[in-house]
Design a protein around this motif. Structure first.
Motif, PDB file in Angstrom:
ATOM      1  N   LEU A 109       0.815  -1.212   0.000  1.00  0.00           N
ATOM      2  CA  LEU A 109       0.000   0.000   0.000  1.00  0.00           C
ATOM      3  C   LEU A 109       0.852   1.267   0.000  1.00  0.00           C
ATOM      4  CD1 LEU A 109      -2.915   1.084   0.123  1.00  0.00           C
ATOM      5  CD2 LEU A 109      -2.764   0.955   2.621  1.00  0.00           C
ATOM      6  N   ALA A 110       1.951   1.250   0.723  1.00  0.00           N
ATOM      7  CA  ALA A 110       2.778   2.456   0.864  1.00  0.00           C
ATOM      8  C   ALA A 110       3.484   2.848  -0.431  1.00  0.00           C
ATOM      9  CB  ALA A 110       3.807   2.246   1.972  1.00  0.00           C
ATOM     10  N   ARG A 111       3.451   1.992  -1.435  1.00  0.00           N
ATOM     11  CA  ARG A 111       4.098   2.315  -2.710  1.00  0.00           C
ATOM     12  C   ARG A 111       3.349   3.397  -3.490  1.00  0.00           C
ATOM     13  NH1 ARG A 111       4.908  -3.725  -5.323  1.00  0.00           N
ATOM     14  NH2 ARG A 111       5.967  -4.729  -3.539  1.00  0.00           N
ATOM     15  N   HIS A 112       2.086   3.619  -3.149  1.00  0.00           N
ATOM     16  CA  HIS A 112       1.229   4.438  -3.999  1.00  0.00           C
ATOM     17  C   HIS A 112       0.611   5.595  -3.221  1.00  0.00           C
ATOM     18  CE1 HIS A 112       1.525   1.090  -6.812  1.00  0.00           C
ATOM     19  NE2 HIS A 112       1.111   0.287  -5.855  1.00  0.00           N
ATOM     20  N   SER A 113       0.384   6.690  -3.924  1.00  0.00           N
ATOM     21  CA  SER A 113      -0.294   7.847  -3.324  1.00  0.00           C
ATOM     22  C   SER A 113      -1.746   7.934  -3.766  1.00  0.00           C
ATOM     23  CB  SER A 113       0.432   9.139  -3.715  1.00  0.00           C
ATOM     24  OG  SER A 113       0.424   9.305  -5.135  1.00  0.00           O
ATOM     25  N   HIS A 114      -2.183   7.022  -4.649  1.00  0.00           N
ATOM     26  CA  HIS A 114      -3.551   7.088  -5.178  1.00  0.00           C
ATOM     27  C   HIS A 114      -4.332   5.805  -4.918  1.00  0.00           C
ATOM     28  CE1 HIS A 114      -1.441   4.864  -8.246  1.00  0.00           C
ATOM     29  NE2 HIS A 114      -2.518   4.703  -8.985  1.00  0.00           N
ATOM     30  N   VAL A 115      -3.839   4.970  -4.002  1.00  0.00           N
ATOM     31  CA  VAL A 115      -4.504   3.702  -3.699  1.00  0.00           C
ATOM     32  C   VAL A 115      -5.044   3.745  -2.273  1.00  0.00           C
ATOM     33  CG1 VAL A 115      -4.222   1.206  -3.434  1.00  0.00           C
ATOM     34  CG2 VAL A 115      -3.087   2.397  -5.320  1.00  0.00           C
ATOM     35  N   LEU A 116      -6.307   3.356  -2.120  1.00  0.00           N
ATOM     36  CA  LEU A 116      -6.958   3.215  -0.822  1.00  0.00           C
ATOM     37  C   LEU A 116      -7.205   1.735  -0.570  1.00  0.00           C
ATOM     38  CD1 LEU A 116      -9.650   5.989  -1.345  1.00  0.00           C
ATOM     39  CD2 LEU A 116      -7.641   6.186   0.119  1.00  0.00           C
ATOM     40  N   LEU A 117      -7.130   1.323   0.685  1.00  0.00           N
ATOM     41  CA  LEU A 117      -7.423  -0.061   1.039  1.00  0.00           C
ATOM     42  C   LEU A 117      -8.594  -0.075   2.009  1.00  0.00           C
ATOM     43  CD1 LEU A 117      -5.034  -2.973   1.555  1.00  0.00           C
ATOM     44  CD2 LEU A 117      -6.799  -2.600   3.255  1.00  0.00           C
ATOM     45  N   MET A 118      -9.610  -0.849   1.658  1.00  0.00           N
ATOM     46  CA  MET A 118     -10.850  -0.886   2.422  1.00  0.00           C
ATOM     47  C   MET A 118     -11.050  -2.282   3.015  1.00  0.00           C
ATOM     48  SD  MET A 118     -14.625   0.060   0.916  1.00  0.00           S
ATOM     49  CE  MET A 118     -14.031   1.636   0.320  1.00  0.00           C
ATOM     50  N   ARG A 119     -11.478  -2.317   4.273  1.00  0.00           N
ATOM     51  CA  ARG A 119     -11.798  -3.579   4.930  1.00  0.00           C
ATOM     52  C   ARG A 119     -13.073  -3.416   5.744  1.00  0.00           C
ATOM     53  NH1 ARG A 119      -6.086  -5.949   7.422  1.00  0.00           N
ATOM     54  NH2 ARG A 119      -5.024  -6.346   5.430  1.00  0.00           N
ATOM     55  N   THR A 120     -13.562  -4.534   6.246  1.00  0.00           N
ATOM     56  CA  THR A 120     -14.759  -4.520   7.079  1.00  0.00           C
ATOM     57  C   THR A 120     -14.574  -5.488   8.235  1.00  0.00           C
ATOM     58  OG1 THR A 120     -17.136  -4.955   7.134  1.00  0.00           O
ATOM     59  CG2 THR A 120     -15.844  -6.295   5.634  1.00  0.00           C
ATOM     60  N   MET A 121     -15.240  -5.201   9.346  1.00  0.00           N
ATOM     61  CA  MET A 121     -15.238  -6.138  10.465  1.00  0.00           C
ATOM     62  C   MET A 121     -16.383  -7.144  10.351  1.00  0.00           C
ATOM     63  SD  MET A 121     -13.932  -3.970  13.765  1.00  0.00           S
ATOM     64  CE  MET A 121     -13.335  -5.491  14.542  1.00  0.00           C
ATOM     65  N   SER A 122     -17.189  -7.025   9.297  1.00  0.00           N
ATOM     66  CA  SER A 122     -18.300  -7.954   9.112  1.00  0.00           C
ATOM     67  C   SER A 122     -17.795  -9.381   8.954  1.00  0.00           C
ATOM     68  CB  SER A 122     -19.139  -7.546   7.907  1.00  0.00           C
ATOM     69  OG  SER A 122     -19.789  -6.320   8.141  1.00  0.00           O
ATOM     70  N   LYS A 123     -16.778  -9.574   8.114  1.00  0.00           N
ATOM     71  CA  LYS A 123     -16.261 -10.920   7.889  1.00  0.00           C
ATOM     72  C   LYS A 123     -15.315 -11.349   9.009  1.00  0.00           C
ATOM     73  CE  LYS A 123     -18.550  -9.984   4.289  1.00  0.00           C
ATOM     74  NZ  LYS A 123     -20.004 -10.228   4.336  1.00  0.00           N
ATOM     75  N   PHE A 124     -14.787 -10.404   9.746  1.00  0.00           N
ATOM     76  CA  PHE A 124     -14.009 -10.683  10.948  1.00  0.00           C
ATOM     77  C   PHE A 124     -14.869 -11.460  11.942  1.00  0.00           C
ATOM     78  CE2 PHE A 124     -12.489  -9.469  15.197  1.00  0.00           C
ATOM     79  CZ  PHE A 124     -11.107  -9.620  15.078  1.00  0.00           C
ATOM     80  N   GLY A 125     -16.184 -11.179  11.920  1.00  0.00           N
ATOM     81  CA  GLY A 125     -17.114 -11.861  12.812  1.00  0.00           C
ATOM     82  C   GLY A 125     -18.137 -10.942  13.424  1.00  0.00           C
ATOM     83  N   LEU A 126     -18.210  -9.683  12.929  1.00  0.00           N
ATOM     84  CA  LEU A 126     -19.100  -8.685  13.523  1.00  0.00           C
ATOM     85  C   LEU A 126     -20.039  -8.088  12.475  1.00  0.00           C
ATOM     86  CD1 LEU A 126     -16.562  -6.718  15.786  1.00  0.00           C
ATOM     87  CD2 LEU A 126     -17.968  -8.682  16.403  1.00  0.00           C
ATOM     88  N   ALA A 127     -20.699  -8.935  11.697  1.00  0.00           N
ATOM     89  CA  ALA A 127     -21.587  -8.412  10.657  1.00  0.00           C
ATOM     90  C   ALA A 127     -22.681  -7.528  11.246  1.00  0.00           C
ATOM     91  CB  ALA A 127     -22.205  -9.566   9.872  1.00  0.00           C
ATOM     92  N   GLY A 128     -23.137  -7.854  12.452  1.00  0.00           N
ATOM     93  CA  GLY A 128     -24.193  -7.070  13.073  1.00  0.00           C
ATOM     94  C   GLY A 128     -23.729  -5.753  13.660  1.00  0.00           C
ATOM     95  N   VAL A 129     -22.418  -5.560  13.770  1.00  0.00           N
ATOM     96  CA  VAL A 129     -21.881  -4.350  14.387  1.00  0.00           C
ATOM     97  C   VAL A 129     -21.690  -3.224  13.373  1.00  0.00           C
ATOM     98  CG1 VAL A 129     -19.863  -3.422  15.629  1.00  0.00           C
ATOM     99  CG2 VAL A 129     -20.832  -5.617  16.281  1.00  0.00           C
ATOM    100  N   ARG A 130     -21.498  -3.565  12.099  1.00  0.00           N
ATOM    101  CA  ARG A 130     -21.431  -2.582  11.019  1.00  0.00           C
ATOM    102  C   ARG A 130     -20.261  -1.619  11.182  1.00  0.00           C
ATOM    103  NH1 ARG A 130     -22.274  -4.471   7.707  1.00  0.00           N
ATOM    104  NH2 ARG A 130     -23.002  -2.830   6.332  1.00  0.00           N
ATOM    105  N   ILE A 131     -19.053  -2.141  11.072  1.00  0.00           N
ATOM    106  CA  ILE A 131     -17.850  -1.320  11.090  1.00  0.00           C
ATOM    107  C   ILE A 131     -17.043  -1.605   9.829  1.00  0.00           C
ATOM    108  CG2 ILE A 131     -15.643  -0.822  12.225  1.00  0.00           C
ATOM    109  CD1 ILE A 131     -17.863   0.176  13.913  1.00  0.00           C
ATOM    110  N   GLY A 132     -16.886  -0.576   8.993  1.00  0.00           N
ATOM    111  CA  GLY A 132     -15.969  -0.645   7.870  1.00  0.00           C
ATOM    112  C   GLY A 132     -14.844   0.338   8.102  1.00  0.00           C
ATOM    113  N   TYR A 133     -13.690   0.094   7.494  1.00  0.00           N
ATOM    114  CA  TYR A 133     -12.607   1.055   7.634  1.00  0.00           C
ATOM    115  C   TYR A 133     -11.793   1.129   6.350  1.00  0.00           C
ATOM    116  CZ  TYR A 133      -9.837  -3.114   9.167  1.00  0.00           C
ATOM    117  OH  TYR A 133      -9.234  -4.337   9.281  1.00  0.00           O
TER     118      TYR A 133
END
Length: 358
Positions: free
Chosen positions: A206-230
């Motif tokens: 990720l650090a190689r680029h200035s125009h790339v964003l990385l998106m993840r979610t805690m839904s698949k971590f095990g918290l689909a009902g908590v609704r946290i994306g980052y």
């Protein structure tokens, strides 16, 4: 339609009126293997600990420093590079919408491979941006010449690369992704929603680029009902997107539940390991079924083609198992079902129901 309804309808965009809301299948009484959820619940001991923590929260106050604690915890958990920042969303869906909103300038557009996550195209439509979909190859690989040609012609503001992809569950060739990133005239968003089950991550590059964003979610971590994306990206870039984020978009309850989960990350890592093991078992069983083709998976789902997807879907449902029929989402998905990996017992019932349905 009454006169009042006709008058009110004039206030709503015509393209919105012609859309369909996101459909959620009724699942009461069924083994729910249709939404890529982690099937494991917290142990009674951890449930009690979390309950006590949630009970002490000041629900009369807006979220404050607790959200920054969660941002710091997620950045550490993900291994965010120096010089980058992190932004929270009410699930990844909100982040996808906010990215489209922030980039809504004249001539802006979004590009993504198809079949893919429906929210990429939906966010473009809702924000009034042009969306360009580029078909995958018949075996669901990235069509590099078609992607590069579309990028050169459309000059998209945002390119989405799901890593791994939904609903096909596969990882794409890293060298092809690197060439797409190099050709991108705007932003590239790497969507790692299924990272807990994947054999690779883009975080180290990720650090190689200035125009790339990385998106993840805690839904698949095990918290689909908590609704946290980052979403992580260069600080200056994240600062711009943060301007369109609604204030207090993460509740204190959701924030505390996420912090608690990260403190017990080993529990969730063990669950992910069990699901990866079960994924292999299902894939081996599918390979032995006549007329069934299943694709490799780096997620907690498996895409498989059946002789008659609708008949198989109905048969599974009659046996108490709910999966996702994706066969009408895109021509490349003809006669395909998407099977979420469940618990050992749920997967045993899935395989038994499949044999009976076929």
């Amino acid at each position: 339609m009454t006169a009042l309804q006709r008058d009110l309808a004039k206030l709503i965009r015509q393209d919105i009126q012609s859309m369909h809301a996101y459909a959620i299948q009724p699942s009461a009484g069924l083994i729910k293997l249709d939404a890529m959820e982690n099937p494991h619940r917290l142990s009674p001991e951890l449930q009690a600990q979390l309950g006590r923590r949630l009970g002490t929260l000041a629900l009369n106050r807006y979220p404050a420093g607790q959200v920054d604690d969660l941002r710091a915890a997620l950045a550490k958990y993900a291994g965010m590079p120096d010089g980058f920042d992190i932004m929270l969303g009410n699930g990844s869906d909100e982040l996808i919408s906010l990215v489209a909103m922030a980039c809504d300038v004249p001539g802006a557009s979004i590009l993504a491979p198809l079949p893919g996550f429906v929210m990429y195209a939906m966010s473009a439509q809702l924000q009034g941006l042009k969306f360009t979909g580029v078909d995958l190859t018949p075996d669901f690989g990235l069509d590099e010449p078609a992607m590069l040609a579309a990028i050169a012609e459309q000059r998209p503001s945002i390119i989405y690369i799901a890593y791994p992809n939904n609903p096909t569950a596969n990882l794409w060739d890293d060298a092809v992704i690197d060439r797409i990133i190099a050709a991108a005239p705007g932003l590239v968003v790497i969507d790692e929603a299924y990272q807990p089950f994947s054999s690779r991550s883009y975080i180290d590059r990720l650090a190689r680029h200035s125009h790339v964003l990385l998106m993840r979610t805690m839904s698949k971590f095990g918290l689909a009902g908590v609704r946290i994306g980052y979403m992580m990206g260069p600080k200056a870039l994240i600062a711009q997107f943060d301007k369109v984020r609604p204030p207090y978009n993460i509740s204190v309850l959701n924030c505390e539940a996420a912090l608690f989960a990260l403190e017990h990350a080993g529990v969730f890592a063990a669950q992910a390991g069990e699901l990866r093991k079960e994924r292999s078992r299902i894939q081996a069983a599918l390979a032995a079924l006549p007329g069934v083709k299943a694709w490799p998976s780096d997620a907690n789902m498996i895409l498989a083609r059946f002789p008659d997807a609708q008949r198989t879907f109905d048969g599974l449902k009659a046996h108490g198992v709910l999966v996702k029929n994706v066969s009408r989402m895109h021509p490349l998905l003809a006669n395909c079902l998407r099977l979420t990996v469940g618990t050992e017992g749920e997967n045993t019932q899935l395989l038994s129901a499949l044999k009976a349905s076929l």
